[in-house]
Every structure is written in C-alpha cells, then in structure tokens.
Design a protein around this motif. Structure first.
Motif, PDB file in Angstrom:
ATOM      1  N   CYS A 149     -43.719  29.447 127.830  1.00 19.52           N
ATOM      2  CA  CYS A 149     -43.700  28.641 126.602  1.00 19.52           C
ATOM      3  C   CYS A 149     -42.937  27.118 127.279  1.00 19.52           C
ATOM      4  N   MET A 175     -33.658  32.878 124.917  1.00 24.21           N
ATOM      5  CA  MET A 175     -35.171  33.293 124.529  1.00 24.21           C
ATOM      6  C   MET A 175     -35.786  34.002 123.777  1.00 24.21           C
ATOM      7  N   TRP A 197     -39.558  36.363 123.225  1.00 27.29           N
ATOM      8  CA  TRP A 197     -40.983  36.169 122.810  1.00 27.29           C
ATOM      9  C   TRP A 197     -41.082  37.367 121.297  1.00 27.29           C
ATOM     10  N   CYS A 223     -43.152  31.715 120.981  1.00 27.34           N
ATOM     11  CA  CYS A 223     -41.776  31.321 121.523  1.00 27.34           C
ATOM     12  C   CYS A 223     -40.804  31.422 120.607  1.00 27.34           C
ATOM     13  N   LEU A 262     -40.848  23.664 121.251  1.00 21.91           N
ATOM     14  CA  LEU A 262     -41.738  24.802 121.881  1.00 21.91           C
ATOM     15  C   LEU A 262     -43.581  25.065 121.939  1.00 21.91           C
ATOM     16  N   GLU A 295     -46.748  26.978 123.576  1.00 25.13           N
ATOM     17  CA  GLU A 295     -47.105  28.252 123.928  1.00 25.13           C
ATOM     18  C   GLU A 295     -48.406  28.254 124.404  1.00 25.13           C
ATOM     19  N   ASN A 324     -37.240  32.628 133.181  1.00 25.36           N
ATOM     20  CA  ASN A 324     -37.166  30.998 133.405  1.00 25.36           C
ATOM     21  C   ASN A 324     -37.639  30.416 134.109  1.00 25.36           C
TER      22      ASN A 324
END
Length: 114
Positions: free
Chosen positions: A22, A34, A36, A95, A4, A6, A71
C-alpha cells in the motif's frame, strides 16, 4: 489528506505466500495508524492487522503466526506478508489509514486456491 493505492494481489495456491503493498501519497504514513482489512463476498469487512504510529502491531486471531504487517517509511509504503495462505483468506484486501478520519485504498484481490 493521504491517498492509498494497494497492489500485489493475485492468485496463489493454498500453502503459498504473497506480499501486498500500500503506497501512501500526500502525507507520511508514519503519521497514521495503518491497517489491512479484508472483505469477502457477502461478508462484513474485517480487520486483518494493524500497526500504530509507535510500531505496535495486532492481528486477527485467524491470521496470527501467518501474516506480518510492516512498513517502510522511506518508501512511504505499508506491507502485508501473507504466508501459509488458506482458501478462507480469499478476499479483497484494503489498506486503511486513521488519524481522526479514516482513509481507504481501492483494494486488491487475493484469491487462494485449494
């Protein structure tokens, strides 16, 4: 496993907007729950927003109505749209991907000036 990365953090005035991203590599992010998270100096890391494999979302009370997690599966990218930013939103944003194990990005700094 998934990697990942960011990006998109920066300095913004209070009341402004910012979108952080991300990018996932190695595996499709659609396989994961997923999220944050953010961590301010001297504070614990806290969940900001989360999106499940089925597309359900939930948010910390402090950001409801201001932040949106979404996403783009074609780009294998997770986003956090942040509106009406406040100085207390200043943090490093991370992320996170979970499927059994948890994976983290390196973080991106978001600073909101008053």
């Amino acid at each position: 496993q998934v990697q990942l990365v960011e990006s998109g953090g920066g300095l913004v005035q209070a009341g402004g907007s910012l979108r952080i991203s991300c990018v996932a590599s190695g595996r499709a992010l659609s396989l994961y729950t997923m999220g944050w998270y953010r961590q301010a100096p001297g504070k614990q890391r806290e969940l900001v927003a989360r999106i499940t494999r089925g597309g359900s979302t939930d948010y910390a009370d402090s950001v409801k109505g201001r932040f949106t997690i979404f996403n783009d599966k074609a780009k294998n990218t997770l986003y956090l749209q942040m509106n009406s930013l406040k100085p207390e939103d200043t943090s490093v944003y991370y992320c996170n991907a979970v499927m059994g194990s948890a994976y983290w990005g390196q973080g991106t700094q978001v600073t909101v000036s008053s």
